[in-house]
Scaffold this motif. Structure first.
Motif, mmCIF file in Angstrom:
data_model
loop_
_atom_site.group_PDB
_atom_site.id
_atom_site.type_symbol
_atom_site.label_atom_id
_atom_site.label_comp_id
_atom_site.label_asym_id
_atom_site.label_seq_id
_atom_site.Cartn_x
_atom_site.Cartn_y
_atom_site.Cartn_z
ATOM 1 N N ARG A 24 0.828 -1.215 0.000
ATOM 2 C CA ARG A 24 0.000 0.000 0.000
ATOM 3 C C ARG A 24 0.861 1.264 0.000
ATOM 4 N N LYS A 80 2.883 3.944 -8.002
ATOM 5 C CA LYS A 80 2.715 3.152 -9.220
ATOM 6 C C LYS A 80 4.087 2.768 -9.774
ATOM 7 N N ASP A 138 -4.026 -8.097 -0.902
ATOM 8 C CA ASP A 138 -5.059 -7.732 -1.864
ATOM 9 C C ASP A 138 -4.368 -7.594 -3.221
ATOM 10 N N VAL A 139 -4.513 -8.596 -4.064
ATOM 11 C CA VAL A 139 -3.756 -8.613 -5.320
ATOM 12 C C VAL A 139 -4.165 -7.475 -6.251
ATOM 13 N N ARG A 140 -5.324 -6.875 -6.006
ATOM 14 C CA ARG A 140 -5.717 -5.730 -6.838
ATOM 15 C C ARG A 140 -4.724 -4.581 -6.681
ATOM 16 N N LEU A 141 -4.195 -4.431 -5.455
ATOM 17 C CA LEU A 141 -3.176 -3.403 -5.253
ATOM 18 C C LEU A 141 -1.942 -3.689 -6.099
ATOM 19 N N PHE A 188 -1.709 -5.439 -9.006
ATOM 20 C CA PHE A 188 -1.784 -5.250 -10.461
ATOM 21 C C PHE A 188 -2.234 -3.853 -10.866
ATOM 22 N N TRP A 189 -3.056 -3.192 -10.058
ATOM 23 C CA TRP A 189 -3.443 -1.826 -10.430
ATOM 24 C C TRP A 189 -2.260 -0.869 -10.305
ATOM 25 N N LYS A 190 -1.403 -1.149 -9.359
ATOM 26 C CA LYS A 190 -0.214 -0.304 -9.189
ATOM 27 C C LYS A 190 0.957 -0.752 -10.057
ATOM 28 N N GLN A 191 0.831 -1.902 -10.715
ATOM 29 C CA GLN A 191 1.902 -2.428 -11.573
ATOM 30 C C GLN A 191 3.195 -2.648 -10.776
#
Length: 210
Positions: free
Chosen positions: A123, A127, A145-148, A150-153
């Motif tokens: 967190r 990016k 939270d894997v969304r963090l 991949f959204w942040k690359q």
């Protein structure tokens, strides 16, 4: 496997240097830390973390760090970090976002690792940021939270120790005084039980030398 100890280098400094500085050196190199970047180092009271702070600053990065007591925070600030965060009193990821105007840091170097630090460290990244760990002190399994991711690359890396060439590189900097191992205290071998008690109570900043 034997390397010469140059004249004038105290034995205690040499004893405290090899593995922690080699591990930190490789972590910094794997992350590609460079001048102008921001770096968060987790657990500044530990040997690898202290080495990582010095090496990241040597590479020209702005360094933030966490520690777990007022005494360790004060000693961390003496190492030239931009800010020291008490990870026992606050969520260090939120503190990093506040310190960086909601940008996050380019790199997190996490010698502590594990369940408590991984989610917060991701967190805290900006990016395209990079997280590197060499430890699992707070537990070998962590939820993320894997969304963090991949959204942040982000890049998630593991690292430990290093090559003989990397050892020579970092020890050369230690011998020349560009890096200074932190020796909390040196104790006679007869006091090894007392040394272990100090470590268990987290009353050590840097390394104990027997």
């Amino acid at each position: 496997n034997v390397l010469p100890l140059p004249d004038g280098v105290p034995f205690e400094r040499a004893a405290a240097a090899p593995w922690v500085y080699l591990t930190a050196w490789r972590m910094v190199r794997r992350a590609g830390v460079r001048a102008g970047q921001s770096v968060l180092v987790v657990g500044a009271g530990g040997g690898v973390a202290g080495a990582a702070i010095q090496i990241a600053r040597l590479h020209g990065a702005t360094v933030y760090a966490t520690a777990g007591s007022p005494e360790k925070l004060a000693r961390t600030e003496e190492m030239g970090v931009a800010a020291a965060i008490n990870h026992r009193d606050e969520d260090f990821s939120k503190a990093v976002w506040a310190l960086t105007d909601k940008r996050g840091v380019d790199v997190v170097l996490d010698p502590v690792g594990g369940a408590e630090t991984l989610p917060k460290a991701v967190r805290a990244l900006t990016k395209d940021g990079c997280y590197v760990t060499c430890g699992a002190t707070t537990g070998p399994k962590a939820e993320l939270d894997v969304r963090l991711a991949f959204w942040k690359q982000v890049r998630l890396m593991g690292s430990t120790m290093g090559s003989r060439q990397q050892l020579r590189e970092v020890l050369d900097l230690v011998w020349r005084g560009a890096l200074t191992p932190r020796v909390d205290r040196a104790l006679p071998l007869a006091d090894i039980q007392a040394a272990h008690r100090l470590i268990e109570r987290r009353q050590v900043f840097g390394k104990l030398v027997l």
